[in-house]
Design an enzyme around this catalytic site. Structure first.
Site, PDB file in Angstrom:
ATOM      1  N   HIS A  31       0.863  -1.183   0.000  1.00  0.00           N
ATOM      2  CA  HIS A  31       0.000   0.000   0.000  1.00  0.00           C
ATOM      3  C   HIS A  31       0.898   1.231   0.000  1.00  0.00           C
ATOM      4  O   HIS A  31       2.137   1.113  -0.062  1.00  0.00           O
ATOM      5  CB  HIS A  31      -0.959  -0.012   1.199  1.00  0.00           C
ATOM      6  CG  HIS A  31      -0.277  -0.272   2.510  1.00  0.00           C
ATOM      7  ND1 HIS A  31       0.606   0.614   3.075  1.00  0.00           N
ATOM      8  CD2 HIS A  31      -0.330  -1.334   3.360  1.00  0.00           C
ATOM      9  CE1 HIS A  31       1.048   0.137   4.213  1.00  0.00           C
ATOM     10  NE2 HIS A  31       0.516  -1.053   4.413  1.00  0.00           N
ATOM     11  N   HIS A  34       4.018   1.271   2.152  1.00  0.00           N
ATOM     12  CA  HIS A  34       5.208   0.570   1.620  1.00  0.00           C
ATOM     13  C   HIS A  34       5.890   1.405   0.539  1.00  0.00           C
ATOM     14  O   HIS A  34       7.113   1.446   0.455  1.00  0.00           O
ATOM     15  CB  HIS A  34       4.806  -0.769   0.997  1.00  0.00           C
ATOM     16  CG  HIS A  34       4.275  -1.765   1.963  1.00  0.00           C
ATOM     17  ND1 HIS A  34       2.960  -2.152   1.982  1.00  0.00           N
ATOM     18  CD2 HIS A  34       4.887  -2.476   2.944  1.00  0.00           C
ATOM     19  CE1 HIS A  34       2.779  -3.052   2.922  1.00  0.00           C
ATOM     20  NE2 HIS A  34       3.926  -3.267   3.525  1.00  0.00           N
ATOM     21  N   GLY A 147       8.989   0.660   8.532  1.00  0.00           N
ATOM     22  CA  GLY A 147       8.017   1.637   8.993  1.00  0.00           C
ATOM     23  C   GLY A 147       8.062   1.798  10.507  1.00  0.00           C
ATOM     24  O   GLY A 147       8.217   0.821  11.242  1.00  0.00           O
ATOM     25  N   ASP A 150       5.417  -0.043  13.141  1.00  0.00           N
ATOM     26  CA  ASP A 150       5.777  -1.230  13.929  1.00  0.00           C
ATOM     27  C   ASP A 150       6.908  -0.837  14.869  1.00  0.00           C
ATOM     28  O   ASP A 150       8.058  -1.249  14.703  1.00  0.00           O
ATOM     29  CB  ASP A 150       6.196  -2.366  12.993  1.00  0.00           C
ATOM     30  CG  ASP A 150       5.051  -2.796  12.096  1.00  0.00           C
ATOM     31  OD1 ASP A 150       4.042  -3.282  12.624  1.00  0.00           O
ATOM     32  OD2 ASP A 150       5.155  -2.604  10.875  1.00  0.00           O
ATOM     33  N   GLN A 153       8.883  -3.618  16.536  1.00  0.00           N
ATOM     34  CA  GLN A 153       9.695  -4.335  15.543  1.00  0.00           C
ATOM     35  C   GLN A 153      10.960  -3.538  15.207  1.00  0.00           C
ATOM     36  O   GLN A 153      12.068  -4.088  15.165  1.00  0.00           O
ATOM     37  CB  GLN A 153       8.864  -4.552  14.279  1.00  0.00           C
ATOM     38  CG  GLN A 153       9.660  -5.047  13.085  1.00  0.00           C
ATOM     39  CD  GLN A 153       8.768  -5.455  11.931  1.00  0.00           C
ATOM     40  OE1 GLN A 153       8.157  -6.502  11.960  1.00  0.00           O
ATOM     41  NE2 GLN A 153       8.688  -4.628  10.891  1.00  0.00           N
TER      42      GLN A 153
END
Ligand code: PAF
Length: 281
Positions: A31, A34, A147, A150, A153
Site C-alpha cells: 500500500h 510501503h 516503517g 511497527d 519491531q
C-alpha cells in the site's frame, strides 16, 4: 525490474547490481505506506544505487493460523506496484525456498520483546528477527528501511543489528496514514465497512491521551485511562493491549520522565490493528 524467487537466483542478481543496495522487507499486499518506504530507499540508494523489495509472508512470525491463512497475497499487483515505483529487484520466495524443513536456529530477543506485541503474540518477534537476519544475509544490504508504525519491531531490529554486529544501517520511516488518521496496514482491507469506519478512533484515542502532556500530566495512569475510555466506547473494538512504555527499553513506566510510547493493539473481529504515539516530556 529483476525478479528472484530463490536464494541462488537472488545472489546472481545481486552480484550484477550496483551498490549501495537498500532493502525494503515486506510481506506484500503493498500500500502507499510501503511505497513511501521504497521512495525513502531510493533517496538513500541514490539514482545509481539499487532498491530491492522482498515480498514474503513469513509463516514463522504468525501466532494465529487464521491470520496467516487470511493474509492477502496479491503478488502480481505487488510486482506491478514495485515496477511503477522504480524498484530494481524484487525477491519473491516461496516458504520452502526460505526455510529448511528441519531448520533448528531461531533468533530470540529477550528484553524489548517482553511487552506490547511480544507479550500477546508469542514467538512473533523470534519469527521477525529470524527472517530479517536471513534477508540481511541474503541481500548483503547496505541499508534497510522499516516503517515506524511497527515501533516495537523497529526497536528490536535495531537491537539485533547492534548486538549481532550485522553490517546494515536501519532506517525508520514515519507512519503513513489514511486521510481519516487510520495507520495504513495490509490488514485494513480485511475490515468490514463498519469496522473500517470505527477504526480511526484508535488514533484519536492515542492523540487524545497525548494531549494530557500539555496540562503537565506525567503519571502513566491518566494517559492509559483516557485512551482506554475512548477505545471502550467503540461497539466493535476489543483491546488486545494498551501500554505506556519507555521509548528505548519498551518496559512499562509509571511516570513519564524520558521519551515514552503509548501503544495499543486492537481487534476488530479477527483483524488486529496496531498504533502508537510518542510522548516527549
Ligand atoms: O513488517 C513486516 O512487514 C514484517 O514483519 C517483515 C519486517 C517484512 C518481516 O517479515
Amino acid at each position: 525490474m529483476r525478479i528472484a524467487a530463490t536464494a541462488p537466483e537472488l545472489r546472481r542478481e545481486i552480484a550484477a547490481l550496483p551498490r549501495p543496495l537498500v532493502l525494503v522487507p515486506t510481506m506484500g499486499a503493498l500500500h502507499e505506506g510501503h511505497l513511501a518506504l521504497v521512495r525513502r530507499a531510493r533517496e538513500k540508494a541514490g539514482p545509481a544505487g539499487t532498491v530491492a523489495v522482498s515480498i514474503f509472508v513469513n509463516p514463522i512470525q504468525f501466532d494465529r493460523p487464521g491470520d496467516l491463512a487470511a493474509y492477502p497475497k496479491p503478488l502480481e499487483d505487488d510486482l506491478a506496484k514495485c515496477r511503477d515505483a522504480g524498484v530494481d529487484l524484487a525477491f519473491t520466495p516461496e516458504s520452502g525456498a526460505m526455510y529448511f524443513p528441519d531448520r533448528s536456529i531461531t533468533v530470540t530477543e529477550s528484553l524489548l520483546s517482553t511487552h506490547l506485541c511480544g507479550a500477546t503474540r508469542p514467538g512473533h518477534f523470534d519469527g521477525v528477527c529470524t527472517v530479517v537476519l536471513k534477508l540481511f544475509n541474503l541481500f548483503q544490504a547496505d541499508a534497510a528501511v522499516f516503517g515506524e508504525k511497527d515501533v516495537q519491531q523497529l526497536a528490536i531490529l535495531r537491537r539485533m543489528v547492534r548486538d549481532l554486529d550485522v553490517p546494515v544501517e536501519i532506517i525508520g520511516y514515519p507512519t503513513v496514514r489514511e486521510a481519516d488518521g487510520l495507520a495504513m496496514s495490509s490488514r485494513n482491507v480485511r475490515l468490514t465497512p463498519e469496522h473500517r469506519a470505527d477504526a480511526p478512533r484508535i488514533r484519536r484515542a492515542l492523540e487524545g491521551a497525548r494531549s494530557l502532556l500539555q496540562f503537565g500530566e506525567r503519571a502513566a495512569a491518566p494517559f492509559l485511562a483516557a485512551a482506554r475510555k475512548h477505545l471502550e466506547e467503540s461497539p466493535f473494538a476489543q483491546i488486545d493491549y494498551l501500554e505506556l512504555v519507555d521509548a528505548e527499553t519498551l518496559q512499562p513506566v509509571g511516570q513519564i520522565r524520558k521519551p515514552a510510547v503509548l501503544a495499543t493493539a486492537v481487534f476488530y473481529g479477527e483483524v488486529r490493528l496496531i498504533d502508537h504515539v510518542t510522548l516527549l516530556p
